[in-house]
Design an enzyme around this catalytic site. Structure first.
Site, PDB file in Angstrom:
ATOM      1  N   GLY A  93      10.335   4.545   6.362  1.00 28.24           N
ATOM      2  CA  GLY A  93       9.172   4.020   5.630  1.00 28.24           C
ATOM      3  C   GLY A  93       9.312   2.521   5.429  1.00 28.24           C
ATOM      4  CB  VAL A  94       7.195  -0.357   6.447  1.00 29.43           C
ATOM      5  CG1 VAL A  94       5.911  -0.230   5.647  1.00 29.43           C
ATOM      6  CG2 VAL A  94       7.505  -1.822   6.733  1.00 29.43           C
ATOM      7  CG  ASP A  95       7.691   2.413   0.976  1.00 35.72           C
ATOM      8  OD1 ASP A  95       8.257   2.933   1.962  1.00 35.72           O
ATOM      9  OD2 ASP A  95       7.205   3.095   0.051  1.00 35.72           O
ATOM     10  CB  ILE A 124      -0.951  -0.012   1.217  1.00 33.65           C
ATOM     11  CG1 ILE A 124      -1.752  -1.326   1.239  1.00 33.65           C
ATOM     12  CG2 ILE A 124      -1.876   1.213   1.186  1.00 33.65           C
ATOM     13  CD1 ILE A 124      -2.704  -1.468   2.415  1.00 33.65           C
ATOM     14  CE  LYS A 176       2.330  -0.328  -5.318  1.00 30.57           C
ATOM     15  NZ  LYS A 176       2.348   1.085  -4.835  1.00 30.57           N
TER      16      LYS A 176
HETATM   17  N1  LIG Z   1      -0.735   3.049 -14.608  1.00 30.72           N
HETATM   18  C1  LIG Z   1      -0.320   3.901 -13.673  1.00 30.72           C
HETATM   19  N2  LIG Z   1      -1.202   4.398 -12.802  1.00 30.72           N
HETATM   20  C2  LIG Z   1      -0.801   5.262 -11.862  1.00 30.72           C
HETATM   21  N3  LIG Z   1       0.460   5.677 -11.715  1.00 30.72           N
HETATM   22  C3  LIG Z   1       1.373   5.226 -12.565  1.00 30.72           C
HETATM   23  C4  LIG Z   1       1.041   4.321 -13.585  1.00 30.72           C
HETATM   24  N4  LIG Z   1       2.170   4.032 -14.270  1.00 30.72           N
HETATM   25  C5  LIG Z   1       3.151   4.745 -13.714  1.00 30.72           C
HETATM   26  N5  LIG Z   1       2.694   5.488 -12.698  1.00 30.72           N
HETATM   27  C6  LIG Z   1       3.512   6.341 -11.875  1.00 30.72           C
HETATM   28  O1  LIG Z   1       3.772   5.566 -10.725  1.00 30.72           O
HETATM   29  C7  LIG Z   1       3.562   6.334  -9.537  1.00 30.72           C
HETATM   30  C8  LIG Z   1       2.997   5.422  -8.514  1.00 30.72           C
HETATM   31  O2  LIG Z   1       3.972   4.431  -8.307  1.00 30.72           O
HETATM   32  P1  LIG Z   1       3.930   3.509  -7.060  1.00 30.72           P
HETATM   33  O3  LIG Z   1       5.264   2.881  -6.956  1.00 30.72           O
HETATM   34  O4  LIG Z   1       2.750   2.605  -7.109  1.00 30.72           O
HETATM   35  O5  LIG Z   1       3.717   4.609  -5.939  1.00 30.72           O
HETATM   36  P2  LIG Z   1       3.291   4.507  -4.435  1.00 30.72           P
HETATM   37  O6  LIG Z   1       3.989   3.276  -3.899  1.00 30.72           O
HETATM   38  O7  LIG Z   1       3.775   5.769  -3.867  1.00 30.72           O
HETATM   39  O8  LIG Z   1       1.799   4.394  -4.390  1.00 30.72           O
HETATM   40  C9  LIG Z   1       2.624   7.448  -9.937  1.00 30.72           C
HETATM   41  O9  LIG Z   1       2.872   8.568  -9.136  1.00 30.72           O
HETATM   42  C10 LIG Z   1       2.961   7.673 -11.412  1.00 30.72           C
HETATM   43  O10 LIG Z   1       4.001   8.620 -11.544  1.00 30.72           O
HETATM   44  C1  LIG Z   2       9.041   8.258   1.715  1.00 35.98           C
HETATM   45  C2  LIG Z   2       7.682   7.611   1.506  1.00 35.98           C
HETATM   46  C3  LIG Z   2       6.618   8.674   1.567  1.00 35.98           C
HETATM   47  C4  LIG Z   2       7.666   6.929   0.126  1.00 35.98           C
HETATM   48  O1  LIG Z   2       6.385   6.408  -0.090  1.00 35.98           O
HETATM   49  P1  LIG Z   2       5.818   5.995  -1.535  1.00 35.98           P
HETATM   50  O2  LIG Z   2       6.362   6.930  -2.551  1.00 35.98           O
HETATM   51  O3  LIG Z   2       6.335   4.590  -1.800  1.00 35.98           O
HETATM   52  O4  LIG Z   2       4.343   6.008  -1.428  1.00 35.98           O
HETATM   53  C5  LIG Z   2       7.432   6.497   2.576  1.00 35.98           C
HETATM   54  O5  LIG Z   2       8.475   5.582   2.551  1.00 35.98           O
HETATM   55  C6  LIG Z   2       7.260   7.083   3.961  1.00 35.98           C
HETATM   56  O6  LIG Z   2       6.196   7.534   4.336  1.00 35.98           O
HETATM   57  N1  LIG Z   2       8.353   7.088   4.759  1.00 35.98           N
HETATM   58  C7  LIG Z   2       8.370   7.607   6.102  1.00 35.98           C
HETATM   59  C8  LIG Z   2       9.423   8.645   6.220  1.00 35.98           C
HETATM   60  C9  LIG Z   2      10.836   8.124   6.042  1.00 35.98           C
HETATM   61  O7  LIG Z   2      11.068   7.075   5.391  1.00 35.98           O
HETATM   62  O8  LIG Z   2      11.764   8.777   6.560  1.00 35.98           O
HETATM   63  K   LIG Z   3       8.654   5.353  -3.165  1.00 37.37           K
END
Ligand SMILES: Nc1ncnc2c1ncn2[C@@H]1O[C@H](COP(=O)(O)OP(=O)(O)O)[C@@H](O)[C@H]1O
Ligand SMILES: CC(C)(COP(=O)(O)O)[C@@H](O)C(=O)NCCC(=O)O
Ligand SMILES: [K+]
Length: 279
Positions: free
Chosen positions: A99-101, A7, A13
């Site tokens: 950030g956990v991701d 998320i 995803k």
């Molecule tokens: N089909 C798509 N739908 C939405 N965003 C997309 C798509 N393809 C590429 N992107 C890009 O990917 C970003 C989202 O990537 P993602 O890694 O899923 O982000 P997050 O983890 O922050 O939700 C969007 O900000 C956009 O720039």
């Molecule tokens: C930096 C982020 C906003 C990236 O998130 P994403 O683009 O994957 O949605 C996320 O990893 C987050 O909220 N981190 C907490 C702050 C930190 O990592 O310092």
């Molecule tokens: K990111």
């Protein structure tokens, strides 16, 4: 089946993984919002025996998702950033704030490649470093391509960069607003990642393999000058390593892991850095 959830701030995803064969059966994405509708947004939960979640969305989104899933699924595993895991020590002063991701990406990258530079090109672009031996250094956070574009308020936000464009075209001067904006933010993102990589390898005296993930990984990849691999499932790899459920996962295998790119020599990295300092 195992349901893996990643998320993010923009997109949530999911993928379904067969617990016996380790094959990915289906995958999808929905806009991150507060409510999940099983059967519509995510697969029917009847086939799911375990869920693994990485979430950086607001706490309420995670709480509601977990509440919904806990009623229906036996094992719900929620990833958290820890001071240490799987041989990696978290470089943050307050490790739980990373950030956990990013943490999932770092763990997956370390398990695959040993020391590495992991880059996540999503809502934000994050660049993290872990050294051979497992010390995570911390990293960098910059706005993602879409956020940069939105911040300009030039009415170009809905025109995405074509992920198939050649880097050469994207780096050329734009001759329309949309192009000037797209090329400007692309240049900002790729120059930052290239420079960050060289600076940190120089400081730490080690050339590291680069791994890219996130929605914009493919297009950013075109502007990255050093050998690197795109690994769309890198965050899921961290979930697999943190909560291994299948035989393959217990043996340390992560789905969709790329071949480890062999980094160029430190001399080459330093030569590039010296050149960019002259500019
Ligand atoms: N089909 C798509 N739908 C939405 N965003 C997309 C798509 N393809 C590429 N992107 C890009 O990917 C970003 C989202 O990537 P993602 O890694 O899923 O982000 P997050 O983890 O922050 O939700 C969007 O900000 C956009 O720039
Ligand atoms: C930096 C982020 C906003 C990236 O998130 P994403 O683009 O994957 O949605 C996320 O990893 C987050 O909220 N981190 C907490 C702050 C930190 O990592 O310092
Ligand atoms: K990111």
């Amino acid at each position: 089946m195992i349901l893996d959830l990643d998320i993010g701030n923009t997109l949530s995803k999911w993928r379904l993984k067969d617990a016996d064969s380790s094959e990915i059966r289906s995958r999808g994405a929905v806009w991150t919002r507060e409510e999940w509708r099983p059967g519509a947004d995510i697969p029917d939960l009847d086939v799911v025996e375990a869920v693994r979640i990485s979430s950086v969305a607001r706490q309420a989104v995670l709480a509601q998702t977990v509440a919904l899933l806990q009623n229906r699924v036996g094992g719900v595993h929620v990833a958290r950033s820890r001071p240490e895991a799987l041989g990696v020590t978290n470089g943050y002063r307050e490790p739980e704030r990373l950030g956990v991701d990013r943490w999932m990406g770092v763990l997956a990258g370390y398990q695959l490649a040993g020391g590495c530079c992991s880059v996540d090109c999503g809502s934000a672009i994050t660049v993290d470093f872990v050294l051979p031996g497992g010390r995570h250094l911390g990293g960098y956070i910059l706005p993602g391509l879409r956020l940069m574009k939105e911040s300009l308020k030039l009415g170009t936000r809905n025109v995405a960069i074509d992920p198939d464009s050649e880097a050469d075209e994207l780096l050329a001067p734009g001759t329309r607003t949309v192009e000037a904006v797209n090329h400007g933010i692309y240049m900002a993102a790729v120059s930052a990642v290239n420079r960050i990589y060289s600076e940190v390898c120089d400081r730490e005296n080690v050339p590291l393999p680069v791994l890219l993930t996130g929605g914009d990984a493919r297009v950013v990849s075109r502007g990255i000058q050093v050998p690197h691999a795109v690994w769309p499932d890198m965050v899921y790899g961290g979930l697999e390593a943190s909560f291994p459920l299948t035989a393959a996962e217990r043996a340390g295998r992560m789905a969709g892991a790329p071949l480890v790119p062999r980094p160029v020599s430190l001399e080459k990295i330093r030569a590039g850095l010296a050149f960019s300092m002259l500019l």
